[in-house]
Scaffold this active site. Structure first.
Site, mmCIF file in Angstrom:
data_model
loop_
_atom_site.group_PDB
_atom_site.id
_atom_site.type_symbol
_atom_site.label_atom_id
_atom_site.label_comp_id
_atom_site.label_asym_id
_atom_site.label_seq_id
_atom_site.Cartn_x
_atom_site.Cartn_y
_atom_site.Cartn_z
ATOM 1 N N GLY B 31 -1.785 6.452 22.825
ATOM 2 C CA GLY B 31 -0.553 6.716 23.436
ATOM 3 C C GLY B 31 0.873 7.320 22.630
ATOM 4 O O GLY B 31 1.819 7.681 23.042
ATOM 5 N N CYS B 240 -10.907 19.437 52.515
ATOM 6 C CA CYS B 240 -10.999 21.420 51.923
ATOM 7 C C CYS B 240 -11.967 22.370 52.903
ATOM 8 O O CYS B 240 -12.734 21.557 53.460
ATOM 9 C CB CYS B 240 -11.710 21.225 50.683
ATOM 10 S SG CYS B 240 -12.169 23.246 50.156
ATOM 11 N N CYS B 243 -14.954 23.808 51.111
ATOM 12 C CA CYS B 243 -16.330 23.204 50.823
ATOM 13 C C CYS B 243 -16.459 21.277 51.966
ATOM 14 O O CYS B 243 -17.404 20.750 51.626
ATOM 15 C CB CYS B 243 -16.415 22.574 49.381
ATOM 16 S SG CYS B 243 -15.367 21.263 48.721
ATOM 17 N N CYS B 265 -9.831 23.158 47.092
ATOM 18 C CA CYS B 265 -9.850 22.394 46.626
ATOM 19 C C CYS B 265 -8.844 22.699 45.056
ATOM 20 O O CYS B 265 -8.945 24.036 45.518
ATOM 21 C CB CYS B 265 -11.479 22.147 46.304
ATOM 22 S SG CYS B 265 -12.003 20.818 46.916
ATOM 23 N N CYS B 271 -15.477 23.194 43.207
ATOM 24 C CA CYS B 271 -15.192 23.852 45.320
ATOM 25 C C CYS B 271 -16.917 24.363 46.094
ATOM 26 O O CYS B 271 -17.540 24.796 46.053
ATOM 27 C CB CYS B 271 -13.879 24.900 45.502
ATOM 28 S SG CYS B 271 -14.068 24.338 47.614
#
Lengths: 258, 285
Positions: B31, B240, B243, B265, B271
């Site tokens: 970080g 979606c 899909c 997606c 997808c």
């Protein structure tokens, strides 16, 4: 001497190259007491204040503060994290220009809440409630809580800055010309407010100003500075009514009587 | 100039060493933003110069490279970076998440779970999470070193006071291993839970701002929030259209000028592989 003093300053000196900022200043500030520092521009009063508040590092001297946990500590020899922690819990600093002390891009509520969040408050409802409470205490309407300080008048900004500083219940407040740049009626209200806050919260304060009326109203004790030196100190009324030093006499006699 | 005139993966070896050192430091201090001497790349700032440099520094000849831009493999940015490394490194390129060993990404984390053999490289525009509240670099560095992160909550407070909820929906700040607050790059906050405890190495490169930071595998990453306004990794409340996936991050696509729209997606590879497996959404042809 440090047994009871909240803040005790010993021999603080600060030079800017060949120029003297302030020289060998010593005094003690006791709980609930307000100390005024007056003097003309360039007399070193702001330098002294910044040295005490840790914004400047003095060349010599000690500043002992009676911390809640560890008792008297020399704040100049503290580690920086400790000093910064102190400056957002036990200390407060009110700048002359509210813009220096506020975050202008953040709403009034956010400004007041910042110190709470900085010491670990993580509950929105609680932060918001205390922000509302503090806005009321400094006579800002609760409905303005989501407005930015840019939409506030100068007097409101100054009061907001005070609320933001006092929200964590500090024990010592440093004020640098708190009424500078405000018109007289706004000044009067602000002084009224400050006086009642100081009294209600039992605050100790160091107020730097060039306005003798401010110290007359707020301060218990007074120090007069000239060219970096303290030339006279004592009870406020005593110094103002019976000035001993030539410079203090000049200062007192320069007030315009309306 | 022939392709042979390039060093493997474009950057010269000294630059790669310098970047690898920054990456190792970043991995050692999760970080923490490590400054590095970002090079001029043959693309404009904002197009992934940081990500490209990090990818180039970690790439080997055996790697299989995938680039996604907002989840898609077929947008200008993704296509041009992919072909850049095909030319300058000669590595295999793929669009399949599972096959890739290095995935450079802009603004998304793939839907498929990543593995320990993968490296995810993020393109980062502004690495400093505190930047919009505190413009001074000297001050933000001090705030990081002293762990003074109250200001980050001021930003979230402002969100709630203005919108009634935390409206930050991307680049949602996180705290890494209880220490550094980090900007996860502008990924949607839907992806934030995937940052933590991830088996893959995650590297972040900001070219213009000259910072690299990193998350080693299985790092604890927590999204900041308030007790009474907890973090919510929201997404569009639809399935979606192609899909039928219920739990993937969706793009809203306007399909005509009569208000028609569909949700698909954003991860095109995810997808497509679902469609190949026989899943079908309501808008599928």
């Amino acid at each position: 001497m440090t047994d009871h003093a909240l803040l005790s300053v010993r021999g603080v000196s600060k030079r800017y190259g060949r120029h003297i900022g302030c020289a060998d200043v010593s005094f003690g500030l006791y709980p609930g007491e307000v100390m005024g520092i007056v003097g003309e521009s360039g007399s070193g009063k702001s330098t002294l204040l910044n040295c005490m508040a840790g914004h400047l590092t003095p060349d010599a001297g000690e500043v002992f503060f009676d911390t809640a946990v560890d008792g008297p500590r020399d704040t100049l020899r503290m580690s920086e994290p400790e000093r910064r922690m102190l400056s957002r819990t036990d200390w407060a600093f009110v700048h002359q220009h509210a813009r220096d002390g506020l975050r202008m891009g953040v709403s009034a509520g956010g400004n007041v809440g910042e110190r709470l969040m900085a010491v670990g408050a993580r509950n929105y409802g609680v932060i918001r409630d205390s922000a509302e409470d503090w806005l009321e205490r400094v006579e800002i309407d609760k409905s303005r809580i989501d407005d930015r300080p840019t939409a506030f008048s100068g007097g409101m900004q100054q009061r907001l800055q005070i609320a933001r500083n006092l929200v964590t219940g500090p024990r010592l407040v440093f004020m640098d010309e708190p009424t500078g740049g405000l018109d007289v009626s706004v000044q009067a209200r602000l002084l009224d407010l400050l006086r009642s806050l100081v009294r209600d919260m039992g605050l100790s304060a160091v107020v730097v100003t060039h306005d003798l009326a401010v110290v007359r109203l707020l301060a218990n004790r007074l120090m007069v500075m000239k060219s970096g030196q303290v030339v006279e100190s004592g009870l406020t009324d005593q110094v103002l009514d019976d000035p001993q030093h030539a410079y203090t006499q000049l200062l007192v006699s320069s007030i315009l009587q309306v | 100039m022939t392709d042979q005139a390039y060093n493997f993966a474009y950057l010269d070896e000294q630059t790669k060493r310098m970047i690898r050192r920054a990456i190792l430091k970043g991995l050692a201090v999760p970080g923490y933003q490590v400054p590095f001497a970002s090079r001029e790349m043959p693309m404009p700032y904002g197009w992934g110069t940081g990500g490209v440099q990090v990818s180039a520094a970690v790439m080997t000849t055996d790697d299989c490279f995938k680039v996604i831009d907002q989840g898609a493999d077929d947008t200008t940015n993704a296509v041009s970076i992919r072909s850049f490394f095909k030319r300058t490194a000669g590595v295999k390129a793929t669009t399949r998440t599972a096959e890739a060993s290095i995935i450079q990404t802009r603004h998304r984390i793939p839907e498929d779970a990543l593995t320990e053999s993968q490296i995810l490289v993020y393109q980062v525009p502004i690495p400093e999470p505190l930047r919009f509240l505190e413009p001074r670099e000297s001050e933000t560095r001090k705030m990081h070193s002293l762990e003074e992160y109250g200001l980050m909550h001021v930003k979230l407070y402002e969100d709630i006071s203005r919108h009634g909820h935390i409206a930050t929906s991307y680049a949602y700040p996180v705290k890494v291993e209880g220490r550094y607050v980090m900007d996860p790059s502008p990924i949607p906050k839907f992806d934030n839970p995937k940052l933590g405890d991830c088996p893959a190495i995650q590297l972040f490169g900001a070219g213009r701002e000259q910072r690299i930071y990193a998350l080693p595998p299985y790092t604890q990453v927590i999204s900041l929030d308030f007790e009474d306004h907890p973090f919510d990794p929201s997404k569009a409340d639809h399935a979606c259209g192609l899909c039928g996936a219920e739990h993937s991050y969706l793009d809203e696509v306007i399909i005509d000028d009569a208000g028609g729209r569909m949700f698909v997606c954003s991860d095109t590879d995810f997808c497509r592989s679902r469609q190949e497996d026989g899943h079908k959404g309501k808008d599928a042809a």
